[in-house]
Design a protein around this motif. Structure first.
Motif, PDB file in Angstrom:
ATOM      1  N   THR A 147       3.870   0.681  -5.593  1.00 53.47           N
ATOM      2  CA  THR A 147       4.151  -0.016  -4.340  1.00 53.47           C
ATOM      3  C   THR A 147       5.181  -1.114  -4.593  1.00 53.47           C
ATOM      4  N   CYS A 155       0.794  -1.216   0.000  1.00 53.83           N
ATOM      5  CA  CYS A 155       0.000   0.000   0.000  1.00 53.83           C
ATOM      6  C   CYS A 155       0.833   1.275   0.000  1.00 53.83           C
ATOM      7  N   VAL A 156       1.817   1.363   0.881  1.00 55.06           N
ATOM      8  CA  VAL A 156       2.625   2.557   1.140  1.00 55.06           C
ATOM      9  C   VAL A 156       1.758   3.822   1.146  1.00 55.06           C
TER      10      VAL A 156
END
Length: 338
Positions: free
Chosen positions: A251, A84-85
């Motif tokens: 990501t 996700c970051v």
């Protein structure tokens, strides 16, 4: 970041070109489908919340603003999970730009919003900072009459009690069954037991608890999904939401191969068999293209109760399977009107 992968469906713009899906169902029903028929009426729920614009030949949103996501942390997240970051937060409405949750929801209601997902980035302890917003949630419920579900992350006893006091309509929590996934994907110093304790707190406070399992979360392979299912099956949850790892651009997992279709289909069956009287839904996030069609067909074949953003042709496939389609423009985690 521990926000449920289901929200990765958020976005804007026109829907992709429709893909054809065969309508003819299997000549023989699976044991999971037959088990579903023993415990549920012959209906199937299709959901298209306002996380993105959606239209197929059988189902089109009438109010894309009916259901909207809010981040209480803006675009900030301390965990920066591998899948996700914090990119999931970008399309959400930032609470940081508003005075408080009640005032924001008042404005949204005036433009047609009927319910919200209150989410956000995680703190280093794996919790989404919701507690300071519970008084505003209660006002939204009592004074505006809007629906609220929250993504909690890990929850303390105080947070679980506060959400119950506010009267929210549902609490979403990812459940993982492998410490290695929690550490290497979530970057979180926690254990499977910590997630089970959070699930226990939510159900003990009699919240409508909506656990999610992200299939293939461990870098596209199965690790701990079966244990997560066994944990969830021990608690009186309102629904189980299955989502499938969806590689997201930008990501570390952007170029991963999604989990194998046959293993994922087998897990759909395992979920139905393990929780025969609980609604099991296929949530927003899953790979697109032909795999999405196959996953959606498998959800019907394996006796799941509903699908968010069904692929083109799946409503017709469900009808041909003897099911009666019902359409809703809110999150599949909820069963309003069902």
């Amino acid at each position: 970041m521990s926000t449920p992968l289901a929200v990765f469906a958020a976005g804007t713009g026109a829907p992709p070109a429709p893909l054809a899906a065969p309508v003819a169902p299997p000549t023989e029903r699976s044991d999971a489908f037959l088990l579903r028929q023993q415990h549920f009426p012959d209906d199937v729920n299709f959901h298209a919340p306002g996380l993105k614009r959606y239209r197929t030949n059988a189902f089109e949103q009438t109010n894309p603003r009916a259901w909207l996501p809010i981040s209480v942390t803006g675009d900030a997240c301390a965990l920066q999970c591998e899948h996700c970051v914090a990119k999931v937060l970008n399309p959400m409405i930032s609470l940081q730009a508003a005075k408080n949750l009640y005032e924001l929801c008042t404005e949204l209601q005036q433009t047609g919003t009927k319910g919200v997902l209150v989410s956000g980035g995680s703190m280093k302890n794996g919790q989404v900072p919701l507690l300071k917003h519970v008084e505003h949630m209660k006002r939204v419920k009592d004074e505006l009459g809007m629906k609220i579900i929250c993504h909690t992350g890990l929850v303390s006893e105080e947070t679980a009690a506060g959400l119950a006091w506010a009267g929210i309509d549902g609490a979403m929590i990812d459940i993982m069954g492998a410490d290695e996934t929690i550490s290497k994907v979530y970057h979180l110093e926690a254990t499977v037991e910590d997630f089970e304790e959070s699930l226990e707190r939510l159900t003990r406070h009699e919240l409508m608890t909506l656990p999610h399992i992200v299939v293939g979360l461990h870098f596209g392979r199965f690790l701990g999904e079966q244990r997560a299912l066994e944990i969830i099956a021990r608690y009186p949850v309102s629904a189980l939401i299955l989502v499938v790892l969806m590689p997201v651009f930008g990501t570390p997992m952007a170029n991963l191969t999604p989990p194998p279709l046959d293993e994922t289909t087998a897990f759909f069956r395992a979920a139905r068999m393990a929780m025969p009287t609980t609604r099991v839904m296929l949530g927003c996030a899953r790979p697109g293209g032909d795999m999405k069609i196959q996953l959606d067909r498998a959800a019907i074949d394996m006796g799941l109760n509903g699908i968010a953003f069904p692929a083109e042709g799946i409503v017709e496939y469900a009808t041909a399977s003897g099911l009666d389609p019902k359409f809703y423009e809110y999150c599949c985690s909820l069963t309003w009107g069902v």
